[in-house]
Design an enzyme around this catalytic site. Structure first.
Site, short mmCIF file in Angstrom:
data_model
loop_
_atom_site.label_atom_id
_atom_site.label_comp_id
_atom_site.label_asym_id
_atom_site.label_seq_id
_atom_site.Cartn_x
_atom_site.Cartn_y
_atom_site.Cartn_z
N HIS A 60 0.85 -1.21 0.00
CA HIS A 60 0.00 0.00 0.00
C HIS A 60 0.88 1.25 0.00
CE1 HIS A 60 -3.91 2.00 1.71
NE2 HIS A 60 -3.20 2.88 1.02
N HIS A 62 1.48 5.20 -2.15
CA HIS A 62 1.00 6.19 -3.13
C HIS A 62 2.24 6.80 -3.77
CE1 HIS A 62 -3.20 6.06 -1.72
NE2 HIS A 62 -2.65 5.81 -0.55
N ARG A 64 2.16 8.56 -6.68
CA ARG A 64 1.75 9.86 -7.26
C ARG A 64 2.00 10.03 -8.76
NH1 ARG A 64 -1.40 10.33 -3.04
NH2 ARG A 64 -0.48 11.25 -1.17
N HIS A 232 -5.76 -0.12 5.80
CA HIS A 232 -5.43 0.72 6.97
C HIS A 232 -6.42 0.66 8.14
CE1 HIS A 232 -7.99 3.36 4.60
NE2 HIS A 232 -7.03 3.75 3.80
N ASP A 305 1.14 2.71 3.74
CA ASP A 305 0.26 3.79 3.25
C ASP A 305 1.08 5.06 3.00
OD1 ASP A 305 -1.92 5.09 2.27
OD2 ASP A 305 -3.09 5.09 4.12
O1 DOR Z 1 -4.04 9.63 4.65
C1 DOR Z 1 -4.34 9.22 3.53
N1 DOR Z 1 -3.70 9.66 2.42
N2 DOR Z 1 -5.33 8.34 3.42
C2 DOR Z 1 -5.81 7.96 2.24
O2 DOR Z 1 -6.73 7.17 2.22
C3 DOR Z 1 -5.29 8.54 0.98
C4 DOR Z 1 -3.90 9.01 1.16
C5 DOR Z 1 -3.42 9.90 0.04
O3 DOR Z 1 -3.60 9.53 -1.14
O4 DOR Z 1 -2.83 10.94 0.31
ZN ZN Z 2 -3.74 4.82 0.98
#
Ligand code: DOR
Ligand code: ZN
Length: 427
Positions: A60, A62, A64, A232, A305
């Protein structure tokens, strides 16, 4: 060039292996695991006093790209992943535009290969353009290498839609990773609802905003026989629901993140937006419940995350700053705290950061045996280090752990038989 990892305590729970032994790597694969291997031509990695484990996997993150390369890119995300000890990361679909097509899957695989530092495994959106109007084409996405489907960042609130998504994903053996959030309950909230939110005068997000959708998704998974993975997990209410669903045989797995078992909502008293995440940091009793759930395998895996944001955004007033914190480079160090607290054994930690992620998502990873692709993380458990923003490889400096002292750090990473980090330096 061949590599010889010498003298490490090799821990590979999936192979019932925990002993001091050498690993010889040739042409990208593990050629031999044995005591006292001699390979005069191999480059020696002296790992005496360290542990070697199957390459860590973060399901998990991100990254970008495409769209917000000012926050992170596949390249900088890969660097951060290696620095954190990972050999594979799954990237979420909430990019701009979202990852929702076969071409997007191909793009991620092609770019990851060019970068050549870690495997980047794309998670595809459940719906086209993440608009929740039309389902994506699960069959084609699966064929193009999507490892799961998710609208992470947003919940799927239409229950009928979620039901069909589950039925459809299930036909092609894809898991749906559920971002559980009842938006009506969380609306306007910026932190956990409770004593601390009253004290600070900030609008809260109740635990029920998460648990109600966890409960709904469990019901839909039971109805459809679909496979769900709860993203999460942050609160004790969700833990109780997942534990019960597992007992009943619902096809459910779950993850949590280092911040949910190491930080509580009390951290928010400085109004530092680096502690603003969604779901929010919860109360002390939630932390206790999360640890218990990790120990009894109600929560299967640990993920970061990793959610990089711009400093200028995080410096906005608390209400307006975006949710999310980075995690790739601190995940192992913070998670090792669980071993020190005796919540998990070291082998159980390796399970949750490599073996189980591979097992749940059907990846041919997470083991160390002869013939396997050589993805190996060497960890120094005796070190301690202070988290510093200037040392991050990630473009995001929005970590809640800056200034904290952590133990355990990956020093060498071997990806596909190549040394990509040595002595703590990404090569
Ligand atoms: O804190 C978070 N940031 N929770 C999410 O579900 C999305 C993530 C983000 O993409 O920044
Ligand atoms: Zn996430």
């Amino acid at each position: 060039m061949s590599l010889l990892v010498k003298g490490a305590r090799v821990i590979s729970p999936g192979d019932n292996l925990d002993k001091e032994i050498d690993i010889l790597i040739k042409k990208g694969v593990i050629e031999k695991i044995a005591k006292g291997i001699k390979a005069p031509k191999a480059k020696i990695i002296n790992a005496k006093g360290k542990v070697a484990v199957p390459g860590l996997i973060d399901m998990h993150t991100h990254l970008r790209e495409p769209g917000r390369e000012d926050k992170e890119s596949l390249y900088t995300g890969s660097l951060a992943a290696v620095a954190g000890g990972f050999t594979a990361v799954a990237c979420m679909a909430n990019t701009n535009p979202p990852l929702d097509s076969e071409q997007d899957m191909e793009y991620i695989y092609t770019e990851a290969k060019k970068i050549g530092l870690v495997d980047i495994l794309p998670i595809a959106a459940v719906t086209k353009n993440m608009e929740q109007k039309e389902l994506t084409e699960a069959a084609k996405l699966k064929k193009a290498g999507a490892v799961a489907l998710s609208e992470d960042g947003h919940p799927i609130l239409n229950s009928s839609f979620m039901r069909h998504a589950l039925e459809y994903a299930n036909m092609y053996g894809l898991i749906i990773i559920c971002h559980c959030e009842d938006k009506a309950l969380s609306a306007g909230g910026v932190m956990n609802e409770g004593y601390m939110s009253s004290l600070l005068g900030l609008k809260g997000i109740p635990a029920e905003a998460e648990a109600i959708i966890v409960s709904r998704d469990i019901n839909l998974a039971r109805r459809t026989s679909g496979r769900i993975h709860i993203a999460h997990v942050s609160c004790k209410e969700s833990v109780a629901l997942i534990r019960q669903a597992k007992k009943e045989g619902v096809k459910i797995t779950a993850e949590t993140c280092p911040h949910y078992f190491s930080l509580s909502d009390e951290e928010l008293k400085e109004y530092d937006a680096n502690f603003k995440v969604n779901p929010p940091l919860r109360a002390k009793e939630d932390i206790a419940a999360i640890k218990e759930a990790l120990a009894d395998n109600t929560i299967d895996i640990i993920v970061s995350d990793h959610a990089p944001h711009l400093e200028s955004e995080k410096e906005l007033e608390f209400d307006r700053a975006p949710f999310g914190m980075t995690g790739l480079e601190t995940s192992l160090g913070v998670s090792y705290g669980l071993v020190e607290e005796k919540v998990l054994s070291l082998g159980e930690l390796v399970n949750k950061m490599s073996v189980r992620p591979a097992g749940i998502f059907g990846l041919d990873k997470g083991s160390l045996k002869e013939g396997d692709a050589a993805d190996i993380t060497v960890i120094d458990l005796s070190t301690s280090w202070v988290v510093k923003k200037e040392n991050f490889k990630s473009k995001g400096g929005n970590s809640a752990f800056i200034g904290k002292e952590l133990k355990a750090r990956a020093t060498e990473v071997i990806f596909s038989g190549r040394l990509v980090m040595e002595n703590g330096k990404v090569l």
